[in-house]
Design an enzyme around this catalytic site. Structure first.
Site, PDB file in Angstrom:
ATOM      1  N   GLY A 243       5.943  -2.355   6.747  1.00 26.74           N
ATOM      2  CA  GLY A 243       7.318  -2.816   6.895  1.00 26.74           C
ATOM      3  C   GLY A 243       8.182  -1.945   7.784  1.00 26.74           C
ATOM      4  O   GLY A 243       7.804  -0.825   8.149  1.00 26.74           O
TER       5      GLY A 243
ATOM      6  N   GLU B  30       0.829  -1.198   0.000  1.00 24.17           N
ATOM      7  CA  GLU B  30       0.000   0.000   0.000  1.00 24.17           C
ATOM      8  C   GLU B  30       0.865   1.249   0.000  1.00 24.17           C
ATOM      9  O   GLU B  30       1.916   1.287   0.626  1.00 24.17           O
ATOM     10  CB  GLU B  30      -0.839   0.033   1.274  1.00 24.17           C
TER      11      GLU B  30
ATOM     12  N   SER C  80       8.676   5.035  16.695  1.00 24.60           N
ATOM     13  CA  SER C  80       7.407   4.466  17.170  1.00 24.60           C
ATOM     14  C   SER C  80       7.607   4.029  18.612  1.00 24.60           C
ATOM     15  O   SER C  80       8.004   2.902  18.870  1.00 24.60           O
ATOM     16  CB  SER C  80       7.001   3.283  16.286  1.00 24.60           C
ATOM     17  N   LEU C  81       7.338   4.932  19.531  1.00 25.42           N
ATOM     18  CA  LEU C  81       7.649   4.665  20.941  1.00 25.42           C
ATOM     19  C   LEU C  81       6.522   3.867  21.609  1.00 25.42           C
ATOM     20  O   LEU C  81       6.727   2.773  22.099  1.00 25.42           O
ATOM     21  CB  LEU C  81       7.903   5.990  21.669  1.00 25.42           C
TER      22      LEU C  81
ATOM     23  N   ASN D  71      -6.381   2.814  15.397  1.00 26.65           N
ATOM     24  CA  ASN D  71      -7.353   2.481  14.356  1.00 26.65           C
ATOM     25  C   ASN D  71      -7.638   0.982  14.457  1.00 26.65           C
ATOM     26  O   ASN D  71      -6.799   0.181  14.080  1.00 26.65           O
ATOM     27  CB  ASN D  71      -6.731   2.841  12.996  1.00 26.65           C
TER      28      ASN D  71
ATOM     29  N   CYS E  47      -0.628  -3.587  15.430  1.00 23.80           N
ATOM     30  CA  CYS E  47      -0.441  -3.262  14.010  1.00 23.80           C
ATOM     31  C   CYS E  47      -0.877  -4.415  13.127  1.00 23.80           C
ATOM     32  O   CYS E  47      -0.465  -5.557  13.321  1.00 23.80           O
ATOM     33  CB  CYS E  47       1.028  -2.942  13.749  1.00 23.80           C
TER      34      CYS E  47
ATOM     35  N   CYS F 200       5.610  -7.473   7.541  1.00 29.16           N
ATOM     36  CA  CYS F 200       6.625  -7.051   8.515  1.00 29.16           C
ATOM     37  C   CYS F 200       6.863  -8.201   9.479  1.00 29.16           C
ATOM     38  O   CYS F 200       5.921  -8.890   9.875  1.00 29.16           O
ATOM     39  CB  CYS F 200       6.150  -5.810   9.283  1.00 29.16           C
TER      40      CYS F 200
ATOM     41  N   CYS G 217       4.228  -6.055  16.006  1.00 26.63           N
ATOM     42  CA  CYS G 217       3.726  -5.168  17.048  1.00 26.63           C
ATOM     43  C   CYS G 217       2.249  -5.511  17.274  1.00 26.63           C
ATOM     44  O   CYS G 217       1.515  -5.779  16.323  1.00 26.63           O
ATOM     45  CB  CYS G 217       3.887  -3.707  16.641  1.00 26.63           C
TER      46      CYS G 217
ATOM     47  N   CYS H   3       3.066   8.308   1.699  1.00 27.11           N
ATOM     48  CA  CYS H   3       3.500   7.319   2.681  1.00 27.11           C
ATOM     49  C   CYS H   3       3.900   6.037   1.948  1.00 27.11           C
ATOM     50  O   CYS H   3       3.072   5.386   1.332  1.00 27.11           O
ATOM     51  CB  CYS H   3       2.345   7.074   3.645  1.00 27.11           C
TER      52      CYS H   3
ATOM     53  N   SER I 104      10.357   6.320   9.613  1.00 26.36           N
ATOM     54  CA  SER I 104       9.794   5.879  10.889  1.00 26.36           C
ATOM     55  C   SER I 104      10.305   4.486  11.223  1.00 26.36           C
ATOM     56  O   SER I 104      10.257   3.582  10.405  1.00 26.36           O
ATOM     57  CB  SER I 104       8.262   5.853  10.772  1.00 26.36           C
TER      58      SER I 104
ATOM     59  N   CYS J 136      -2.407   1.104   8.438  1.00 27.73           N
ATOM     60  CA  CYS J 136      -1.342   0.162   8.114  1.00 27.73           C
ATOM     61  C   CYS J 136      -1.853  -1.250   7.766  1.00 27.73           C
ATOM     62  O   CYS J 136      -2.388  -1.950   8.595  1.00 27.73           O
ATOM     63  CB  CYS J 136      -0.504   0.106   9.397  1.00 27.73           C
TER      64      CYS J 136
HETATM   65  N1  SAH Z   1       7.722  -0.140  10.967  1.00 30.01           N
HETATM   66  C1  SAH Z   1       7.855   1.251  11.123  1.00 30.01           C
HETATM   67  C2  SAH Z   1       7.124   2.067  10.076  1.00 30.01           C
HETATM   68  C3  SAH Z   1       5.779   1.574   9.676  1.00 30.01           C
HETATM   69  S1  SAH Z   1       4.542   1.516  10.957  1.00 30.01           S
HETATM   70  C4  SAH Z   1       7.433   1.679  12.505  1.00 30.01           C
HETATM   71  O1  SAH Z   1       6.886   0.869  13.249  1.00 30.01           O
HETATM   72  O2  SAH Z   1       7.685   2.829  12.839  1.00 30.01           O
HETATM   73  C5  SAH Z   1       4.179   3.253  11.039  1.00 30.01           C
HETATM   74  C6  SAH Z   1       3.171   3.635  12.087  1.00 30.01           C
HETATM   75  O3  SAH Z   1       1.896   3.047  11.829  1.00 30.01           O
HETATM   76  C7  SAH Z   1       3.558   3.205  13.493  1.00 30.01           C
HETATM   77  O4  SAH Z   1       4.082   4.283  14.236  1.00 30.01           O
HETATM   78  C8  SAH Z   1       2.270   2.808  14.094  1.00 30.01           C
HETATM   79  O5  SAH Z   1       1.986   3.602  15.174  1.00 30.01           O
HETATM   80  C9  SAH Z   1       1.216   3.076  13.045  1.00 30.01           C
HETATM   81  N2  SAH Z   1       0.154   2.074  13.180  1.00 30.01           N
HETATM   82  C10 SAH Z   1       0.253   0.750  13.053  1.00 30.01           C
HETATM   83  N3  SAH Z   1      -0.933   0.158  13.300  1.00 30.01           N
HETATM   84  C11 SAH Z   1      -1.808   1.136  13.602  1.00 30.01           C
HETATM   85  C12 SAH Z   1      -3.198   1.149  13.951  1.00 30.01           C
HETATM   86  N4  SAH Z   1      -3.897   0.040  14.037  1.00 30.01           N
HETATM   87  N5  SAH Z   1      -3.765   2.347  14.201  1.00 30.01           N
HETATM   88  C13 SAH Z   1      -3.045   3.494  14.096  1.00 30.01           C
HETATM   89  N6  SAH Z   1      -1.742   3.539  13.773  1.00 30.01           N
HETATM   90  C14 SAH Z   1      -1.123   2.369  13.520  1.00 30.01           C
HETATM   91 FE1  SF4 Z   2       6.155  -3.624  11.660  1.00 32.98          FE
HETATM   92 FE2  SF4 Z   2       5.938  -0.987  12.182  1.00 32.98          FE
HETATM   93 FE3  SF4 Z   2       3.754  -2.588  12.157  1.00 32.98          FE
HETATM   94 FE4  SF4 Z   2       5.548  -2.826  14.120  1.00 32.98          FE
HETATM   95  S1  SF4 Z   2       4.261  -1.007  13.685  1.00 32.98           S
HETATM   96  S2  SF4 Z   2       4.586  -4.539  12.991  1.00 32.98           S
HETATM   97  S3  SF4 Z   2       7.443  -2.435  13.042  1.00 32.98           S
HETATM   98  S4  SF4 Z   2       5.056  -2.102  10.423  1.00 32.98           S
END
Ligand code: SAH
Ligand code: SF4
Length: 385
Positions: A198, A119, A252-253, A329, A148, A141, A145, A134, A230, A372
Site C-alpha cells: 500500500g 503482510e 521510491s524514486l 525481486n 511491484c 494498492c 507501479c 515492515c 516510504s 511486496c
Molecule cells: N507504496 C510505498 C511503500 C510500499 S512499496 C512506496 O512505493 O514507496 C515499498 C518498496 O517496495 C518500494 O520502494 C519498491 O521499490 C519495493 N518493491 C516493490 N516491488 C518490488 C520488487 N518486485 N522487488 C524489489 N522491491 C520491490
Molecule cells: Fe503501490 Fe508502492 Fe507497489 Fe507502487 S511500489 S504499486 S506505490 S505499493
C-alpha cells in the site's frame, strides 16, 4: 508550505473514505480499544462513568505492557476488570501464516475480521541485535507501479489505525517483546518501516493516527527517528506528514527522467520528479541533516546505466540523502529482470563517489517470497485452486 489546494485535499480524502476500514464491533457488541487515540480512550471511559486516570492506566497496560486480558491488569480492581471485559476487547489481527526464512527474516500474513489480509515482515539487522518491522498500510494498492506485485492486486481497502498498530503489536507478541513485571526486556523490534503493501500517503489519516500511538511516550514509545515512511511520491501529503509526524522519509524514486518514471511509477504523471525533489527539500528532516532515503529498484537495461547514476546524483545534489539500491525481486508474470551484479556495482560506485551512502539492499527472505505482495497472492491462488 503545502501546495495542496483545498479542492485537491478534499478529493484525496473523499477517495480514501471510499476505501475506509470497517468499524469493528464484535457480534456481541464489544468494541476494540486498540487504535483509539488517548482522547478517544478517555471519552470511552467517561461514557461508562470512569475517571480520566483509568484511560491512562489502560493505555499503559495496552501499549506498554502489551496486555490483552483485562483480568491480568493488576492495578485495576476486579469489578472494573469485569465491567471493561463486558464492553471491550484488546484485539490483534489473526495470524494466518508465520514463516521464518533461513536468514531470520520472518513474514506474517495477518487477517482482519472482514477476512482481508496483509503482510508484515520482520527484518533483523545483521550487525546489531535489533531489527525493523515492515508494516502494510493498505490491502493492495491503487498505484500500479510496473515492477511491484502489490500494484497488480486490486485495492480492497485502507487499513484502520488499529490494524496498522495491530501489525506491530502482533509481531511483538510473536517475539514475546513486552516488558516482564521484573523490568524491560531487550527489544529486537525497535524500528518501523512503512514499506509493506500500500501507499501510506493515500491512507494518511489512519497511518498518522497509528504512528502517533506508537510514538506516544507512555506506550510503545518509538521515537520518530525510528520510523520511516516510504512513499511513491504523493507530493502534497509529504508536507503534511513532515509537519505533523516528522518521521524519516523514504522516496521510491526508481527513475531519473519523467519519461521513464511515468512508466514505472504512474503517479509521476501527476507529481513529476522536479516537484517531488522540491517537496524533499522542504521536508523538515532535510533541514536538520536527517537523511532522506531514495529507493531505486535496479532493473536490467531499464534504469541501471552509468549515465542514470550520474543524473541521480545531480538530482539529489545538496540534499542530506542516502540511496538504497534494491535488486529487483522478480515475480511470476513480471516483465523485468534484475540488474547484473556488475551494473549494480558500477551504479553504486558513482553514487558513492558523489558522497552518498549507497548500500545495495541484500535481498532478504527470498525463500519465503518476502517481496511486496507475494505471499498474499500465493495464498489467494491456493484458495482458488
Ligand atoms: N507504496 C510505498 C511503500 C510500499 S512499496 C512506496 O512505493 O514507496 C515499498 C518498496 O517496495 C518500494 O520502494 C519498491 O521499490 C519495493 N518493491 C516493490 N516491488 C518490488 C520488487 N518486485 N522487488 C524489489 N522491491 C520491490
Ligand atoms: Fe503501490 Fe508502492 Fe507497489 Fe507502487 S511500489 S504499486 S506505490 S505499493
Amino acid at each position: 508550505m503545502s501546495d495542496l489546494t483545498e479542492a485537491e485535499r478534499e478529493r484525496i480524502l473523499a477517495k480514501a473514505a471510499l476505501f475506509s476500514p470497517p468499524v469493528y464491533v464484535l457480534p456481541d457488541g464489544r468494541r476494540d480499544l486498540v487504535g483509539l487515540s488517548k482522547e478517544e480512550l478517555a471519552a470511552e471511559m467517561a461514557l461508562i462513568g470512569e475517571k480520566p486516570f483509568r484511560a491512562k492506566q489502560l493505555w499503559h497496560w495496552i501499549y506498554h505492557q502489551g496486555a490483552r486480558d483485562f483480568g491480568l491488569m493488576s492495578s485495576i480492581a476486579k469489578p472494573l476488570q469485569e465491567k471493561l471485559a463486558e464492553r471491550f476487547v484488546i484485539g490483534r489481527p489473526e495470524v494466518v501464516t508465520d514463516q521464518l526464512s533461513t536468514d531470520e527474516t520472518r513474514k506474517f500474513l495477518f487477517k482482519f475480521r472482514d477476512e482481508q489480509a496483509v503482510e508484515t515482515v520482520y527484518i533483523p539487522d545483521r550487525q546489531e541485535d535489533r531489527g525493523a518491522v515492515c508494516l502494510s498500510s493498505q490491502v493492495g494498492c491503487t498505484l500500479s507501479c510496473r515492477f511491484c506485485h502489490t500494484g497488480t492486486q486490486r485495492l480492497s481497502r485502507n487499513l484502520g489505525a488499529a490494524e496498522i498498530v495491530g501489525q506491530f503489536m502482533a509481531a511483538r507478541d510473536a517475539y514475546g517483546e513486552w516488558p516482564s513485571p521484573k523490568g524491560e526486556t531487550p527489544r529486537l523490534l525497535s524500528t518501523i518501516v512503512l514499506m509493506g503493501m500500500g501507499e501510506p500517503l493515500y491512507n494518511y489519516e489512519n497511518v498518522a493516527k497509528a504512528m502517533k500511538i506508537v510514538m506516544d511516550g507512555e506506550g510503545i514509545a518509538l521515537s520518530r527517528r525510528r520510523i520511516t515512511l516510504s512513499t511513491s511520491g504523493v507530493v502534497p501529503m509529504m508536507d503534511r506528514a513532515g509537519a505533523e509526524l516528522g518521521v524519516n522519509l523514504a522516496i521510491s524514486l526508481h527513475a531519473v527522467t519523467d519519461e521513464l518514471r511515468d512508466e514505472l511509477v504512474p503517479l509521476n504523471r501527476k507529481y513529476p520528479i522536479r516537484e517531488l525533489i522540491e517537496a524533499c527539500r522542504r521536508y523538515p528532516s532535510a533541514s536538520n541533516a536527517r537523511r532522506i532515503t531514495f529507493e531505486y529498484i535496479m532493473l536490467r537495461g531499464i534504469n541501471d546505466s552509468e549515465a542514470e547514476a550520474r543524473e541521480l546524483v545531480r538530482l539529489i545534489a545538496g540534499l542530506p540523502a542516502k540511496v538504497n539500491l534494491i535488486p529487483f525481486n522478480p515475480w511470476p508474470g513480471s516483465s523485468y529482470q534484475p540488474s547484473t551484479p556488475e551494473a549494480l556495482k558500477k551504479f553504486a560506485a558513482i553514487v558513492m563517489q558523489a558522497g552518498y551512502a549507497s548500500p545495495i539492499r541484500t535481498p532478504r527472505g527470498r525463500d519465503i517470497l518476502a517481496a511486496c505482495g507475494q505471499l498474499k497472492s500465493a495464498m489467494e491462488k491456493g484458495a482458488a485452486a
